[in-house]
Each structure stands twice: as C-alpha cells, then as structure tokens.
Design a protein around this motif. Structure first.
Motif, PDB file in Angstrom:
ATOM      1  N   ALA A  39      47.639  41.982  40.382  1.00 55.53           N
ATOM      2  CA  ALA A  39      45.949  42.273  40.039  1.00 55.53           C
ATOM      3  C   ALA A  39      45.115  41.153  39.867  1.00 55.53           C
ATOM      4  O   ALA A  39      43.607  42.015  40.612  1.00 55.53           O
ATOM      5  CB  ALA A  39      46.656  42.795  38.295  1.00 55.53           C
ATOM      6  N   LEU A  40      45.055  40.146  39.640  1.00 54.39           N
ATOM      7  CA  LEU A  40      43.684  39.468  40.099  1.00 54.39           C
ATOM      8  C   LEU A  40      43.742  39.408  41.210  1.00 54.39           C
ATOM      9  O   LEU A  40      42.430  39.262  41.971  1.00 54.39           O
ATOM     10  CB  LEU A  40      44.376  37.979  39.395  1.00 54.39           C
ATOM     11  CG  LEU A  40      44.843  37.819  38.496  1.00 54.39           C
ATOM     12  CD1 LEU A  40      44.131  35.902  37.526  1.00 54.39           C
ATOM     13  CD2 LEU A  40      43.036  38.335  37.509  1.00 54.39           C
ATOM     14  N   PHE A  41      44.117  39.245  42.386  1.00 58.03           N
ATOM     15  CA  PHE A  41      44.204  39.533  43.685  1.00 58.03           C
ATOM     16  C   PHE A  41      43.195  40.174  43.542  1.00 58.03           C
ATOM     17  O   PHE A  41      42.266  41.241  44.938  1.00 58.03           O
ATOM     18  CB  PHE A  41      44.857  39.425  44.662  1.00 58.03           C
ATOM     19  CG  PHE A  41      45.569  38.255  45.860  1.00 58.03           C
ATOM     20  CD1 PHE A  41      44.460  37.069  45.699  1.00 58.03           C
ATOM     21  CD2 PHE A  41      46.451  38.337  45.796  1.00 58.03           C
ATOM     22  CE1 PHE A  41      45.192  35.921  46.443  1.00 58.03           C
ATOM     23  CE2 PHE A  41      46.703  36.796  46.275  1.00 58.03           C
ATOM     24  CZ  PHE A  41      46.485  35.979  46.121  1.00 58.03           C
ATOM     25  N   PHE A  42      43.540  41.958  43.141  1.00 50.93           N
ATOM     26  CA  PHE A  42      43.059  43.011  43.796  1.00 50.93           C
ATOM     27  C   PHE A  42      42.153  43.234  42.736  1.00 50.93           C
ATOM     28  O   PHE A  42      40.833  43.855  43.480  1.00 50.93           O
ATOM     29  CB  PHE A  42      43.701  44.265  43.024  1.00 50.93           C
ATOM     30  CG  PHE A  42      43.121  45.991  42.964  1.00 50.93           C
ATOM     31  CD1 PHE A  42      43.766  46.420  44.333  1.00 50.93           C
ATOM     32  CD2 PHE A  42      42.641  45.961  41.157  1.00 50.93           C
ATOM     33  CE1 PHE A  42      42.582  47.318  44.038  1.00 50.93           C
ATOM     34  CE2 PHE A  42      42.092  47.265  41.777  1.00 50.93           C
ATOM     35  CZ  PHE A  42      42.072  48.077  43.239  1.00 50.93           C
ATOM     36  N   ILE A  54      47.699  44.789  48.904  1.00 49.00           N
ATOM     37  CA  ILE A  54      46.576  45.128  47.813  1.00 49.00           C
ATOM     38  C   ILE A  54      44.760  44.336  47.747  1.00 49.00           C
ATOM     39  O   ILE A  54      43.912  43.935  47.760  1.00 49.00           O
ATOM     40  CB  ILE A  54      47.666  44.464  46.579  1.00 49.00           C
ATOM     41  CG1 ILE A  54      48.617  45.868  46.609  1.00 49.00           C
ATOM     42  CG2 ILE A  54      46.419  44.521  45.658  1.00 49.00           C
ATOM     43  CD1 ILE A  54      49.280  45.121  45.591  1.00 49.00           C
ATOM     44  N   GLN A  55      45.672  42.976  48.504  1.00 43.99           N
ATOM     45  CA  GLN A  55      43.949  41.915  48.392  1.00 43.99           C
ATOM     46  C   GLN A  55      42.899  42.995  49.348  1.00 43.99           C
ATOM     47  O   GLN A  55      41.820  42.746  49.054  1.00 43.99           O
ATOM     48  CB  GLN A  55      44.283  40.419  48.417  1.00 43.99           C
ATOM     49  CG  GLN A  55      43.153  39.904  49.047  1.00 43.99           C
ATOM     50  CD  GLN A  55      43.308  38.304  48.584  1.00 43.99           C
ATOM     51  OE1 GLN A  55      45.034  37.908  49.528  1.00 43.99           O
ATOM     52  NE2 GLN A  55      43.198  37.158  48.661  1.00 43.99           N
ATOM     53  N   LEU A 105      42.497  44.111  30.442  1.00 41.94           N
ATOM     54  CA  LEU A 105      43.422  45.399  30.142  1.00 41.94           C
ATOM     55  C   LEU A 105      44.178  45.428  31.012  1.00 41.94           C
ATOM     56  O   LEU A 105      45.259  45.330  30.626  1.00 41.94           O
ATOM     57  CB  LEU A 105      42.871  46.480  31.286  1.00 41.94           C
ATOM     58  CG  LEU A 105      43.303  48.572  31.138  1.00 41.94           C
ATOM     59  CD1 LEU A 105      44.406  48.707  29.746  1.00 41.94           C
ATOM     60  CD2 LEU A 105      42.851  49.446  32.146  1.00 41.94           C
ATOM     61  N   THR A 106      44.035  44.263  32.115  1.00 43.43           N
ATOM     62  CA  THR A 106      45.717  43.721  32.968  1.00 43.43           C
ATOM     63  C   THR A 106      46.245  42.739  32.014  1.00 43.43           C
ATOM     64  O   THR A 106      47.600  42.986  31.925  1.00 43.43           O
ATOM     65  CB  THR A 106      44.848  43.279  33.793  1.00 43.43           C
ATOM     66  OG1 THR A 106      43.957  44.288  35.178  1.00 43.43           O
ATOM     67  CG2 THR A 106      45.834  42.440  35.220  1.00 43.43           C
ATOM     68  N   GLY A 107      45.583  41.986  30.704  1.00 45.87           N
ATOM     69  CA  GLY A 107      46.014  41.045  30.278  1.00 45.87           C
ATOM     70  C   GLY A 107      46.510  42.049  29.363  1.00 45.87           C
ATOM     71  O   GLY A 107      47.911  41.516  28.492  1.00 45.87           O
ATOM     72  N   ALA A 108      46.119  42.997  28.695  1.00 45.22           N
ATOM     73  CA  ALA A 108      47.242  44.054  27.999  1.00 45.22           C
ATOM     74  C   ALA A 108      48.254  45.028  27.895  1.00 45.22           C
ATOM     75  O   ALA A 108      49.219  44.447  27.859  1.00 45.22           O
ATOM     76  CB  ALA A 108      46.320  44.596  27.046  1.00 45.22           C
TER      77      ALA A 108
END
Length: 259
Positions: A172-175, A126-127, A149-152
């Motif tokens: 998700a943060l890597f992406f 993913i990264q 949005l990811t946080g939600a």
C-alpha cells in the motif's frame, strides 16, 4: 510440545529472514493448522510476538534514518483506533466473545493470506502503476488521508488475523508513495507495525487470548532463525523465493477459508 513450538519459531524466523515477509503470514496459520491452537489465542500470541521481534527492526531502521515518521504517524492514527474498536466489537457482539469468533478469525486469516500472496507477486507492478498514474509527487493532503484510511484497514485486519502489517502495508505504501526509496518504505512500515501489534496484542491479552508460555517458546526459536535466514538470503535469488512463498500462502489461505 514447547520444543516443537521453538522449532516452529526457528523455521518461521528463518523464512522471515530469507524473504522479509512478516511472521504473522506464517506463524498464525502454522499454530492453527499444525498445532491446533485456538485461532483467537494464535492471533493474540502472534501479535505480541510480532511487536517484540519488530521492535529490534524499528530500532535498527531508526538509527539508520530509514523511517519516515510522518507516514508512520498517519498510519497509526488510523490503525490503532480501528484495532481497538474491532476488538471491542468482537468482545461484545461475537457469540461467546472473541473466543467464540473462531470461524470469523479463520476466514479473515485466510483472506489476509490470499491478499498477502497477491501483494508479494504484484508489488513491482503496483509500484510501476502508481508512478505512471500519479507521478513522483502525489497530492500531499490526499495522500495523507489515504494513508490514514490504509492504517484503519490494516488495523481491522491485523487485530482479527495478525496478518497485514507486513507485505500488505508495504505494498500500500509503494502505491501511495512511489518516489520514496524501498528501504524507507520498509522502515516506516516496520515502525508502524510495532505500536499496532502491541496495542492489538495487549487487547487480546486483556480478553484472555494470549498464551505466554507459547510466546516465550516462539521467541527463543525465532531469533536464531531470523539471524540464519538473513545471512542465507543473499545466496538465494528473490525470484525463486517469492513465488514459492506466495504459492504456500495461497494453499494455506484456501485451507483456512474452507475448513
């Protein structure tokens, strides 16, 4: 039984120390499947357990300067309102309140475990994909919106299942931030997990789904377990640990969904 909970806390803490994967992926299904704890109580208790244990990790990362507080704020601005809304919706619309949402919680937990297994196995891919398609300097405004949005999404998932703030958040943060060093991504995710799990855990407590005696037993066992796992982790290759953990999460996730 309190001693059994302490042993379970030690085992989960050791695995967390070995792999770095959040305890919710392991502790909540263990409480539900092995000890027969009501899913809502297992989730609520584990959320406060995570808030307490990850508080120390946040302090350590903060002192080392490995937390990007802007990322943490963006995540929290989406996750905390989402967690509150989700718990209120469960309380008001689920038959019997949150205590009557056992089936929904078990399915959500199973799905979250399957997603976590995929995230563990595919994190590097993913990264690499994000680097190829978005480069090292993604659009700041677009990235900020996607982070909220990811946080939600994490807020909804964590408040129902207690799973997602660890492996899923990091992936998700890597992406979204492919150029940021791994330790800073991990530090930012841990820092975000503390307020999210605390707010969701307090919400569960107000709704009556937290067992304080259970929480104390888990913490007593987990602290030495995390210490031991962290020291042993340097001797066991990551390529061995992660596939085994992923397989275990898949098996448990399927069991929860089908039960």
């Amino acid at each position: 039984m309190d001693f059994a909970y302490t042993v379970a806390g030690f085992a989960v803490g050791a695995i967390v120390g070995l792999t770095g994967v959040g305890g919710g992926s392991l502790m909540t299904p263990l409480l539900v499947l092995l000890f027969g704890i009501h899913p809502a109580v297992a989730v609520g208790t584990d959320l406060l357990y995570a808030a307490i244990t990850k508080g120390g990790g946040t302090l350590a990362h903060g002192l080392k300067g490995t937390v990007d507080w802007q990322i943490t704020r963006h995540l929290a601005s989406g996750s905390i309102p989402a967690a509150i809304i989700t718990l209120l919706a469960l309380h008001h619309f689920a038959p019997g309140g949150i205590g009557g949402a056992a089936s929904l919680i078990k399915v959500a937990l199973g799905v979250a475990l399957l997603l976590t297994a995929v995230a563990i196995i595919c994190r590097a891919r993913i990264q690499a994909y994000a680097r190829r398609h978005f480069g090292d300097t993604p659009n700041p405004q677009r990235t900020a919106r996607l982070t909220v949005l990811t946080g939600a999404i994490l807020g909804v998932l964590v408040s129902i299942s207690s799973v997602g703030a660890g492996a899923l958040g990091v992936t998700a943060l890597f992406f979204l931030y492919p150029a940021i060093p791994t330790r800073r991504i991990v530090g930012s995710d841990i820092a975000h997990a503390v307020p999210l799990t605390a707010v969701a855990g307090i919400g569960h407590w107000l709704l009556g789904s937290v067992d304080w005696s259970l929480l104390g037993s888990l913490i007593i066992g987990s602290l030495p377990g995390i210490w031991l796992g962290t020291h042993v982790s340097t001797r066991i290759p990551d390529r061995v640990l992660r596939p085994i953990l992923s397989l275990m999460l898949v098996v448990v996730g399927v069991k929860l969904i089908s039960s």
